[in-house]
Design an enzyme around this catalytic site. Structure first.
Site, PDB file in Angstrom:
ATOM      1  N   CYS A 108       0.966  -3.981   5.522  1.00  0.00           N
ATOM      2  CA  CYS A 108      -0.400  -3.618   5.096  1.00  0.00           C
ATOM      3  C   CYS A 108      -1.320  -4.824   4.950  1.00  0.00           C
ATOM      4  O   CYS A 108      -2.533  -4.656   4.839  1.00  0.00           O
ATOM      5  CB  CYS A 108      -0.354  -2.830   3.793  1.00  0.00           C
ATOM      6  SG  CYS A 108       0.477  -1.250   3.968  1.00  0.00           S
TER       7      CYS A 108
ATOM      8  N   HIS B 192      -7.030  -2.932   0.438  1.00  0.00           N
ATOM      9  CA  HIS B 192      -6.110  -2.074   1.175  1.00  0.00           C
ATOM     10  C   HIS B 192      -6.056  -0.692   0.519  1.00  0.00           C
ATOM     11  O   HIS B 192      -5.856  -0.582  -0.690  1.00  0.00           O
ATOM     12  CB  HIS B 192      -4.721  -2.720   1.204  1.00  0.00           C
ATOM     13  CG  HIS B 192      -3.684  -1.802   1.753  1.00  0.00           C
ATOM     14  ND1 HIS B 192      -3.800  -1.253   2.998  1.00  0.00           N
ATOM     15  CD2 HIS B 192      -2.548  -1.306   1.214  1.00  0.00           C
ATOM     16  CE1 HIS B 192      -2.761  -0.458   3.218  1.00  0.00           C
ATOM     17  NE2 HIS B 192      -1.997  -0.474   2.145  1.00  0.00           N
TER      18      HIS B 192
ATOM     19  N   ASN C 230      -3.068   5.998   3.625  1.00  0.00           N
ATOM     20  CA  ASN C 230      -2.727   4.585   3.825  1.00  0.00           C
ATOM     21  C   ASN C 230      -2.423   4.372   5.308  1.00  0.00           C
ATOM     22  O   ASN C 230      -1.372   4.799   5.795  1.00  0.00           O
ATOM     23  CB  ASN C 230      -1.511   4.241   2.952  1.00  0.00           C
ATOM     24  CG  ASN C 230      -1.066   2.788   3.100  1.00  0.00           C
ATOM     25  OD1 ASN C 230      -1.498   2.091   4.018  1.00  0.00           O
ATOM     26  ND2 ASN C 230      -0.204   2.347   2.213  1.00  0.00           N
TER      27      ASN C 230
HETATM   28  N1  ACO Z   1       4.832  15.266  -4.455  1.00  0.00           N
HETATM   29  C1  ACO Z   1       5.385  15.615  -5.631  1.00  0.00           C
HETATM   30  N2  ACO Z   1       6.133  14.773  -6.370  1.00  0.00           N
HETATM   31  C2  ACO Z   1       6.318  13.535  -5.884  1.00  0.00           C
HETATM   32  C3  ACO Z   1       5.761  13.109  -4.662  1.00  0.00           C
HETATM   33  C4  ACO Z   1       5.002  14.033  -3.938  1.00  0.00           C
HETATM   34  N3  ACO Z   1       4.424  13.735  -2.761  1.00  0.00           N
HETATM   35  N4  ACO Z   1       6.120  11.817  -4.454  1.00  0.00           N
HETATM   36  C5  ACO Z   1       6.862  11.438  -5.510  1.00  0.00           C
HETATM   37  N5  ACO Z   1       6.988  12.491  -6.358  1.00  0.00           N
HETATM   38  C6  ACO Z   1       7.735  12.540  -7.615  1.00  0.00           C
HETATM   39  C7  ACO Z   1       8.899  11.569  -7.618  1.00  0.00           C
HETATM   40  O1  ACO Z   1      10.012  12.115  -6.928  1.00  0.00           O
HETATM   41  C8  ACO Z   1       9.136  11.403  -9.088  1.00  0.00           C
HETATM   42  O2  ACO Z   1       9.885  12.497  -9.559  1.00  0.00           O
HETATM   43  P1  ACO Z   1      11.043  12.288 -10.655  1.00  0.00           P
HETATM   44  O3  ACO Z   1      10.327  11.720 -11.848  1.00  0.00           O
HETATM   45  O4  ACO Z   1      11.578  13.658 -10.828  1.00  0.00           O
HETATM   46  O5  ACO Z   1      11.994  11.301 -10.042  1.00  0.00           O
HETATM   47  C9  ACO Z   1       7.731  11.503  -9.686  1.00  0.00           C
HETATM   48  O6  ACO Z   1       6.920  12.119  -8.685  1.00  0.00           O
HETATM   49  C10 ACO Z   1       7.159  10.161 -10.043  1.00  0.00           C
HETATM   50  O7  ACO Z   1       7.407   9.247  -8.961  1.00  0.00           O
HETATM   51  P2  ACO Z   1       6.785   7.828  -8.905  1.00  0.00           P
HETATM   52  O8  ACO Z   1       7.248   7.137  -7.650  1.00  0.00           O
HETATM   53  O9  ACO Z   1       6.989   7.133 -10.199  1.00  0.00           O
HETATM   54  O10 ACO Z   1       5.237   8.235  -8.770  1.00  0.00           O
HETATM   55  P3  ACO Z   1       3.991   7.329  -8.831  1.00  0.00           P
HETATM   56  O11 ACO Z   1       3.048   7.887  -9.793  1.00  0.00           O
HETATM   57  O12 ACO Z   1       4.364   5.879  -8.928  1.00  0.00           O
HETATM   58  O13 ACO Z   1       3.357   7.546  -7.399  1.00  0.00           O
HETATM   59  C11 ACO Z   1       3.214   6.356  -5.317  1.00  0.00           C
HETATM   60  C12 ACO Z   1       4.090   7.204  -6.226  1.00  0.00           C
HETATM   61  C13 ACO Z   1       2.009   7.187  -4.924  1.00  0.00           C
HETATM   62  C14 ACO Z   1       4.017   5.985  -4.082  1.00  0.00           C
HETATM   63  C15 ACO Z   1       2.753   5.093  -6.068  1.00  0.00           C
HETATM   64  O14 ACO Z   1       3.870   4.477  -6.670  1.00  0.00           O
HETATM   65  C16 ACO Z   1       2.086   4.100  -5.189  1.00  0.00           C
HETATM   66  O15 ACO Z   1       0.972   4.301  -4.753  1.00  0.00           O
HETATM   67  N6  ACO Z   1       2.712   2.937  -4.948  1.00  0.00           N
HETATM   68  C17 ACO Z   1       2.109   1.829  -4.248  1.00  0.00           C
HETATM   69  C18 ACO Z   1       1.980   2.044  -2.778  1.00  0.00           C
HETATM   70  C19 ACO Z   1       1.358   0.807  -2.146  1.00  0.00           C
HETATM   71  O16 ACO Z   1       0.591   0.084  -2.745  1.00  0.00           O
HETATM   72  N7  ACO Z   1       1.654   0.516  -0.942  1.00  0.00           N
HETATM   73  C20 ACO Z   1       1.047  -0.668  -0.331  1.00  0.00           C
HETATM   74  C21 ACO Z   1       1.929  -1.320   0.508  1.00  0.00           C
HETATM   75  S1  ACO Z   1       2.635  -0.203   1.649  1.00  0.00           S
HETATM   76  C22 ACO Z   1       3.015  -1.109   3.045  1.00  0.00           C
HETATM   77  O17 ACO Z   1       2.948  -2.307   3.085  1.00  0.00           O
HETATM   78  C23 ACO Z   1       3.449  -0.330   4.212  1.00  0.00           C
END
Ligand code: ACO
Length: 337
Positions: free
Chosen positions: A116, A258, A288
């Site tokens: 990214c 990003h 993304n």
């Molecule tokens: N729908 C429903 N539930 C979901 C989904 C979904 N699409 N995705 C995850 N969940 C669930 C998980 O399974 C978890 O359930 P559990 O508690 O029963 O285990 C719960 O939601 C919480 O999961 P988290 O991963 O803690 O959720 P979070 O609020 O952190 O959101 C996300 C996840 C959106 C991926 C977030 O962490 C994020 O944006 N991270 C950063 C991404 C980023 O910056 N990427 C940049 C670099 S990417 C690259 O270089 C290619």
């Protein structure tokens, strides 16, 4: 005045097919409400079977070249740098094929892989080659098709990633012109390499393509630590760059970060002391798009009149590697692609 790379063209391309949150919810254990509130994404575009990263890169490159020609008569570019982590094939690089299909002749063309952060790394590379006198005009493209490497049953990645390509044209100019790239801040931390990864398919673990791979050829991301690192590094990198170019946060008009998650964008804005209207966001429409994210956000913000000539702008990215990077410029008077 010193020689600098100046932004003079901007374009982008998205695949035709858009997939809404509701459509994803019909295929996976997720909901529109979860995706919207946790990420800010409503829809993303995905390539059709057989459509590849180079197809989007060629379309975005042509769009950026057309935009550059509308602003001023521009001779052909003499350099193509393509940021991608989903090349058409592991070998060779995709950039030479893109240059060939754009009819650019025997120009140097190569890929940059920084996930990214790829577009900022590619921008820094092309800018440095212009400043060094190696190039007069460069086409810099960020293009990725992450839908081709996602696990179809992984709700945590399929909700977030979309396909696309964005591109800019840089020309040699002077550092005091609008559009001149004023400085960069780049960094990496390989201790976090496993947080954002495709395990198989490289020299460490060659992909057989068979069931023994157990999904190792799919992309995986450990979202929570990535979230924290993204906020920390994009904020710090932007601040360090502003100090280097002599801007205070009060001087800044827009941050184009990003587009991974609206909560990340707001947290970065808060760290930099910015108001919400200063943070460019188009991820609701595209998700993304990895290396395409920043140039597509630039294109949309320029088209919507959010980015105006004279605005002081910081671009900042974070991604796999881990890697991060920022660039600063005063927005020029550009014709959108
Ligand atoms: N729908 C429903 N539930 C979901 C989904 C979904 N699409 N995705 C995850 N969940 C669930 C998980 O399974 C978890 O359930 P559990 O508690 O029963 O285990 C719960 O939601 C919480 O999961 P988290 O991963 O803690 O959720 P979070 O609020 O952190 O959101 C996300 C996840 C959106 C991926 C977030 O962490 C994020 O944006 N991270 C950063 C991404 C980023 O910056 N990427 C940049 C670099 S990417 C690259 O270089 C290619």
């Amino acid at each position: 005045m010193s020689r600098a790379a100046v932004l003079c063209g901007l374009g982008g391309a998205l695949p035709t097919t858009a997939v809404s949150n509701e459509e994803l919810a019909g295929q996976l254990d997720t909901s529109d409400q979860w995706i919207r509130t946790r990420t800010g994404i409503r829809s993303r575009h995905v390539v059709a079977p057989g459509e590849a990263t180079s197809d989007l890169a060629v379309a975005a490159g042509a769009d950026a070249l057309a935009s550059a020609r509308r602003t001023a008569p521009v001779a052909d570019v003499d350099l193509v740098v393509l940021a991608t982590s989903t090349p058409d094939r592991p070998c060779p690089a995709t950039a030479p094929d893109v240059a060939h299909r754009l009819g650019l002749g025997p120009v140097p063309a190569f890929d940059v892989a920084a996930v990214c952060t790829g577009f900022v790394y590619a921008l820094a590379t092309a800018s440095s080659m212009i400043t060094a006198g190696v190039s007069e005009r460069a086409l810099v493209i960020g293009a990725d098709t992450f839908s081709t490497i996602l696990d179809p049953v992984d709700r945590t990645t399929r909700a977030i990633f979309g396909d696309g390509a964005g591109a800019v044209v840089l020309r040699a100019g002077e550092a005091d012109e609008p559009g001149a790239l004023l400085g960069f801040d780049l960094g990496s931390d390989g201790s976090g390499a496993d947080l954002i990864t495709v395990r198989a398919g490289g020299s460490r673990q060659r992909s057989t393509g068979g069931p023994a791979d157990a999904g190792d050829h799919f992309f995986t991301m450990d979202g929570r630590p990535v979230f924290t690192q993204a906020v920390l590094n994009m904020s710090r990198s932007s601040q360090e760059l502003m100090e280097r170019v002599g801007w205070t946060p009060a001087d800044l008009d827009k941050v184009v970060a990003h587009q991974a998650n609206i909560r990340i964008l707001h947290a970065v804005g808060e760290q930099l002391g910015l108001e919400e209207k200063q943070i460019v966001a188009n991820l609701d429409r595209v998700g993304n798009t990895v290396a395409a994210s920043i140039p597509l956000a630039l294109r949309d913000a320029a088209a919507d009149g959010e980015l105006l000539p004279g605005h002081r702008v910081v671009l900042t990215g974070f991604g796999g590697g881990l890697t991060w990077g920022s660039a600063a410029l005063v927005w020029p008077d550009l014709a959108a692609g």
